[in-house]
Structure formats: structure tokens, C-alpha cells
Scaffold this active site. Structure first.
Site, mmCIF file in Angstrom:
data_model
loop_
_atom_site.group_PDB
_atom_site.id
_atom_site.type_symbol
_atom_site.label_atom_id
_atom_site.label_comp_id
_atom_site.label_asym_id
_atom_site.label_seq_id
_atom_site.Cartn_x
_atom_site.Cartn_y
_atom_site.Cartn_z
ATOM 1 N N PRO A 265 0.842 -1.208 0.000
ATOM 2 C CA PRO A 265 0.000 0.000 0.000
ATOM 3 C C PRO A 265 0.872 1.252 0.000
ATOM 4 C CG PRO A 265 0.002 -1.027 2.173
ATOM 5 C CD PRO A 265 0.753 -1.951 1.270
ATOM 6 N N ASP A 441 5.978 2.249 1.929
ATOM 7 C CA ASP A 441 5.091 1.107 2.156
ATOM 8 C C ASP A 441 4.384 1.325 3.493
ATOM 9 O OD1 ASP A 441 3.876 -1.331 2.657
ATOM 10 O OD2 ASP A 441 5.593 -2.538 2.002
ATOM 11 N N HIS A 442 3.080 1.532 3.427
ATOM 12 C CA HIS A 442 2.334 1.873 4.644
ATOM 13 C C HIS A 442 2.184 0.686 5.597
ATOM 14 C CE1 HIS A 442 0.497 4.850 6.944
ATOM 15 N NE2 HIS A 442 -0.579 5.139 6.229
ATOM 16 N N ARG A 443 2.539 -0.503 5.150
ATOM 17 C CA ARG A 443 2.562 -1.633 6.099
ATOM 18 C C ARG A 443 3.719 -1.486 7.070
ATOM 19 N NH1 ARG A 443 3.092 -6.544 1.976
ATOM 20 N NH2 ARG A 443 4.760 -5.118 1.323
ATOM 21 N N VAL A 445 5.783 1.637 7.236
ATOM 22 C CA VAL A 445 6.056 3.026 7.592
ATOM 23 C C VAL A 445 4.732 3.761 7.764
ATOM 24 C CG1 VAL A 445 7.227 5.148 6.895
ATOM 25 C CG2 VAL A 445 8.167 2.925 6.218
#
Length: 471
Positions: A265, A441-443, A445
Site C-alpha cells: 500500500p 510502504d504503509h505496512r 512506515v
């Protein structure tokens, strides 16, 4: 029964197979042959250049001898493990050369090869040493039975011997189908009467009546040295579209971007920053004796700024392990630099960039860029990256929303540096300004961490002395 001649031939002629040149790659395209049949080769001599999904690589032969046969022409994509060249390691011994596989005798219905694997539509079965081109002197005519068997090998089902089937590779057949062209009506110009992509495009283009009346002379087969495959079809006047095969680096880029975009994401943040002091520092460093012999440019300072920002926010330098459901914190930085090359976009990286001094980083950047432009970047140089910088400013654009390199946590896009009106010390003045964009990467960060990294990079570029105070 194995005869003594068979055994001696097996010992005399050695075959060199397409190796796996890095990281489990399954195929490579032969770009150029440096040898021809009859040439003498020595152990370690480069015989060809191949392009994998990641880079162009030169292949050395692991033994001495005389080239007997090149199994594939330039431009052919070959699976790893297939024989690409045969070498006579005992020339002059008098043994007979291994004969090419003879064409089967004419029969009403040739038996299909046993154990044929399923074939993807439009691709066909990879050619192997079980099918060879005819030797010199056999003539250009192709027996009907041989054509039928080849139809079976290409995955098109049994063909009656009595019916002459047009000769064409699976991709060419698919092109003809897409354009609504009957291959039986196409005049072949390829070696041995093979229909090429150019032939199909020509058939799809209206031709004046006088041109249609001209006869096309058959091309004499030269099977010992495979000829180069058909070049991409030239743009025909009036054509509304041109199709380009997806392979090599472009194919790898497409797959990597799809995997990244639909797996991680993405979040992208932007900041516009005054880099006037950074540009002054670049000018001063160019005159510094310690930086003599290396290239100094804004990218060097930006790279160093990102490395310092990662040191201050180490959790951004991570990777997502889906299989083990773990976050991998990396205590090293392999800094990727996106490079546009004639073969497409590649992302080589500087190993252990966090440990390098500014002159060392400058030297590594210079070597990376020159190697990429020459097309000599190795697969190992593109493996193991942790974060990447892409400098879209060289194209004159302000910034972009970069897609993560697969397996990495962040990518920084740098826009064009332009002279703009800027409020400086309470007054509007012309200043050198750029826009940075950080995708992450929102997983791995969250917004706070990503914002801190981007803000730190911007702060350093605005006040380069922070390279000293923060480092």
C-alpha cells in the site's frame, strides 16, 4: 546399441548451456554472438552477450576448442539449461560430426511427440536441440511431413501431410490472427520460407496492383549459422498502430511494478524546499581538491541527506516478509539509483552506502551511472536494495509519485531545481527551489515516520551544515 563412434563423438563435441546468470532467472535473450562456426575459442573467452530480465551479461566458454555450431540466432530468447553452442574439443581427430536430427520420412499422419507439455496461447514450446536446422547442401525445400511435425512441436495440433501448412513462429501466428490475416495468403520472405512479422504487416497493408504482381524470389537457406530473427516491423505508412514484443528488461519492469503497486500500500508525501545553499555547496565542492576526479552534483548531496535521514529514523529501512509475517529491520543501506538506459529502467544500488564518506559516495555514484549507461550493470548490482532515489528532475518535471522497487520500503523522487520567487528573510527573492516526493510502504512506515524522513531530507538540503551536526 551404443557404438564406439557414438561414444567418441560424445567426448569430442561438448555443449555449452545457457546458465542461470543470477537470482533464479529462467531465460535470457541472445543479443550478440562474438564467434562463428570454425572459430577457435579458449577457456574463459567471451562467446556471446545475453540480456536477462535485469541486465546484459557476457558469457565465457568454460573449455577450449573450435566452434562447431551455434544453436540459436541473435535475438532469440532461450530458456536456462538449453544448449546454445557446440564446440569441437578435439578438432582433426577424424571422427564424424554429430549429425543434425534428420527430417522424418513422409507418412500419411506423423506421430505427435510424446509427453508434450501444455502450451500457453501465443507462446509455443521453446525450441531445443531436438529440432535443428538442415545442414548446408540439403536445399531449402521443407518436406510436408517435417512441416506437420513442426506444427505439432509448436502446439498447433496434428496437420495432414497432404496439406502444405505455412511456416511461422507462434508469435507471428498470433499477430496474423489478431490482424485477421490468413497465413496461407502471405508471401514469406524469411529463411526457408518462414513467414515473418514484417510479412504479416505487409499483408495487412493495402498494396498497389502493380506491386502485387511482382514475384518474390525465395531466400536460399543458410542453416549452419542461424540468421538473426526478424527485426521489429517497420512503421508502415498509414498504419494506425505498431506492436512491440514485451521482453527482457521491459518485461521485468512491468512485472515488478505490477507486483509492487498491488502488494504494498503506497503513500506519497511532498515537500517544496529552498536548495540555494545546497547548490552553493555543490559549486564549492567542485573546487575542493579532496573531490578531484569524482563527479559532484546535487544528486550526491541529496543521497547523503537521505542516508543521514535514515540514520536518524532507522525504522524506515525495513522490509516486509510476507511468508513469515515479519518486519525485517535492516542495519545497512544499499542505496538504489534509478537509471534510464537504452534497454529500459534499471535500479542498481550502492552497497553499504551508509558507511561511505562523501568522496567514496561520489565515486560509487559515478561508477554506477557510467556502468548503467554502457549496459554493463550486473544482476548482483541490482540485488538487495533497501531504499531508492529517482531523479525525475533531469527531465524538467517538478516531481512524481514513484512506485516502490519491490522489496524496498521507500523511494525518494527529486524534481527539477528551478529559480523561483521565494520568501527569504522576510523578503521575496529569487531562490533555487525543488520539490521532493517520498513514497513508502504503509505496512512498514506510518505517516509520522514517513513525514520525519522527508522533513529531515528537506531540512538538510535547506541547511547543508546539518550534514555535519546531524551526522
Amino acid at each position: 546399441m551404443t557404438t564406439m563412434t557414438d561414444t567418441s563423438n560424445a567426448a569430442r563435441f561438448r555443449e555449452f548451456k545457457m546458465p542461470d546468470v543470477g537470482e533464479g532467472l529462467t531465460e535470457a535473450e541472445i543479443l550478440k554472438w562474438y564467434v562463428q562456426p570454425g572459430d577457435t575459442v579458449t577457456d574463459g573467452q567471451v562467446v556471446c552477450e545475453v540480456e536477462t530480465a535485469k541486465a546484459a551479461v557476457e558469457l565465457p566458454i568454460p573449455f577450449d576448442g573450435v566452434v562447431h555450431e551455434l544453436r540459436f540466432p541473435e535475438g532469440t530468447t532461450v530458456d536456462v539449461g538449453q544448449v546454445i553452442i557446440a564446440v569441437d574439443v578435439a578438432p582433426g581427430s577424424g571422427d564424424a560430426a554429430p549429425a543434425a536430427v534428420p527430417a522424418p520420412a513422409a507418412e500419411p499422419e506423423p506421430e505427435a511427440p510424446k509427453g508434450r507439455q501444455p502450451v500457453l496461447v501465443g507462446y509455443g514450446v521453446a525450441e531445443t536441440s531436438t529440432k535443428r536446422r538442415a545442414r548446408k547442401g540439403t536445399g531449402a525445400a521443407v518436406p510436408a511431413a517435417a512441416a506437420a511435425v513442426q506444427g505439432e512441436l509448436n502446439g498447433h495440433g496434428p496437420v495432414a501431410v497432404q496439406r502444405s501448412r505455412p511456416l511461422a513462429k507462434p508469435p507471428v501466428r498470433k499477430l496474423a490472427k489478431d490482424l485477421g490475416i490468413d497465413l496461407a495468403t502471405v508471401v514469406p520472405t524469411g529463411e526457408g520460407g518462414i513467414i515473418t512479422r514484417a510479412d504479416v504487416h505487409a499483408a495487412a497493408t493495402p498494396v498497389p496492383a502493380q506491386a502485387q504482381a511482382q514475384a518474390v524470389a525465395p531466400v536460399e537457406a543458410e542453416p549452419t549459422v542461424p540468421s538473426a530473427p526478424e527485426a521489429p516491423a517497420p512503421v508502415v505508412a498509414g498504419a494506425r498502430e505498431t506492436r512491440v514484443p514485451v521482453k527482457g528488461v521491459r518485461k521485468a519492469i512491468a512485472q515488478a511494478m505490477v507486483d509492487s503497486a498491488f502488494t504494498a500500500p503506497h503513500v506519497t508525501e511532498f515537500v517544496t524546499v529552498d536548495v540555494t545553499r545546497t547548490m552553493k555547496l555543490v559549486a564549492e565542492l567542485k573546487e575542493d581538491k579532496e573531490m578531484a576526479g569524482v563527479r559532484v552534483n546535487p544528486l550526491l548531496i541529496i543521497a547523503k541527506a537521505l542516508l543521514v535521514a535514515i540514520r536518524r529514523n532507522p525504522d524506515v529501512n525495513s522490509a516486509w516478509d510476507e511468508a513469515n509475517q515479519e518486519i525485517v529491520r535492516k542495519h545497512y543501506v544499499n542505496l538504489g539509483i534509478a537509471a534510464a538506459t537504452p534497454r529500459g529502467l534499471i535500479v542498481p544500488n550502492i552497497k553499504d552506502a551508509h558507511d561511505k564518506t562523501l568522496p567514496e559516495l561520489a565515486a560509487a555514484l559515478g561508477e554506477l551511472v557510467s556502468t548503467a549507461r554502457e549496459g554493463r550493470t550486473s544482476p548482483a548490482a541490482m540485488a538487495g536494495g533497501t531504499v531508492t532515489i529517482t531523479n525525475v528532475g533531469v527531465f524538467g518535471v517538478d516531481t512524481g509519485t514513484p512506485i516502490l522497487n519491490p522489496g524496498e520500503s521507500a523511494i525518494l523522487a527529486v524534481g527539477a531545481i528551478k529559480l523561483q520567487p521565494w520568501v527569504h528573510k522576510g523578503k521575496v527573492k529569487p531562490r533555487q527551489v525543488t520539490t521532493l516526493a517520498l513514497s513508502f510502504d504503509h505496512r512498514l512506515v506510518d505517516g509520522e515516520l514517513g513525514s520525519k524522513v522527508l522533513a529531515d531530507v528537506a531540512a538538510i538540503l535547506e541547511q547543508p551544515k546539518r550534514l555535519i551536526t546531524w551526522a
